[in-house]
Motif scaffolding. Structure first.
Motif, PDB file in Angstrom:
ATOM      1  N   GLU A  53       0.849  -1.270   0.053  1.00  0.00           N
ATOM      2  CA  GLU A  53       0.251   0.132   0.013  1.00  0.00           C
ATOM      3  C   GLU A  53       1.021   1.142   0.024  1.00  0.00           C
ATOM      4  OE1 GLU A  53      -3.338   2.321   2.578  1.00  0.00           O
ATOM      5  OE2 GLU A  53      -2.766   0.240   3.218  1.00  0.00           O
ATOM      6  N   LYS A  55       1.038   5.255   0.458  1.00  0.00           N
ATOM      7  CA  LYS A  55       0.362   6.314   1.078  1.00  0.00           C
ATOM      8  C   LYS A  55       1.025   7.828   0.652  1.00  0.00           C
ATOM      9  CE  LYS A  55      -0.839   3.896   5.170  1.00  0.00           C
ATOM     10  NZ  LYS A  55      -1.923   3.878   6.324  1.00  0.00           N
ATOM     11  N   HIS A 122      -4.367   4.463  -9.328  1.00  0.00           N
ATOM     12  CA  HIS A 122      -2.809   4.753  -8.862  1.00  0.00           C
ATOM     13  C   HIS A 122      -3.115   5.683  -7.369  1.00  0.00           C
ATOM     14  CE1 HIS A 122       1.106   6.600  -8.353  1.00  0.00           C
ATOM     15  NE2 HIS A 122       1.491   5.175  -8.921  1.00  0.00           N
ATOM     16  N   PRO A 123      -2.490   5.487  -6.534  1.00  0.00           N
ATOM     17  CA  PRO A 123      -2.686   6.458  -5.403  1.00  0.00           C
ATOM     18  C   PRO A 123      -2.433   8.023  -5.513  1.00  0.00           C
ATOM     19  CG  PRO A 123      -1.107   5.013  -4.906  1.00  0.00           C
ATOM     20  CD  PRO A 123      -1.584   4.427  -6.282  1.00  0.00           C
TER      21      PRO A 123
END
Length: 150
Positions: A53, A55, A122-123
């Motif tokens: 993940e 951030k 996509h973050p």
């Protein structure tokens, strides 16, 4: 035309270069060893398959345009380009195991169902086409293979 990790010929060419890398390969720039470079690339592939993940910091959000141009643009990465802290590998690892891990993660990445990529966000960049993702992954791996003289 941009190279793409999903394109069979481009993938085979990357594999040929990757298979030339050994634990004794000379690193031309940067701080990572060949084993760390393998592990770093595995983490990047894992981020796209959802196993890691990411951030996104507010600083990255402010720099989104510059970062997108670097990651998705045609210009190769510069030597010793910065990376997200989550992708930093600073412990010494066993090369053969890390290379095997990378090769396995690359296979998994390429086998991911097309519907996954249609839904993928996509973050930082949001929705990206499978073509852009394939280019970004090719470009990143190419950068590190050039770092190893391949």
């Amino acid at each position: 035309m941009r190279k793409n990790i999903f394109n069979e010929a481009d993938y085979q060419a990357i594999l040929d270069r990757l298979n030339q890398v050994s634990k004794d390969s000379r690193v031309l720039w940067g701080k990572m060893s060949p084993a760390q470079i393998m592990a770093h690339n595995t983490k990047v592939f894992a981020a796209y398959t959802g196993d890691v993940e990411i951030k996104v910091s507010w600083v990255a959000k402010l720099m989104k345009g510059v970062i997108a141009k670097t990651v998705l643009g045609d210009k190769p990465y510069g030597k010793s380009s910065p990376t997200l802290p989550i992708f930093v590998v600073d412990t010494e690892l066993e090369f053969d195991q890390e290379k095997d891990n990378l090769l396995e993660k690359m296979k998994e990445f390429r086998k991911t169902d097309e519907s996954y990529w249609q839904e993928y966000r996509h973050p930082l960049f949001g929705q990206l086409s499978q073509e852009k993702i394939g280019w970004a992954m090719y470009k990143h791996l190419d950068h590190h293979l050039r770092q190893l003289g391949m």
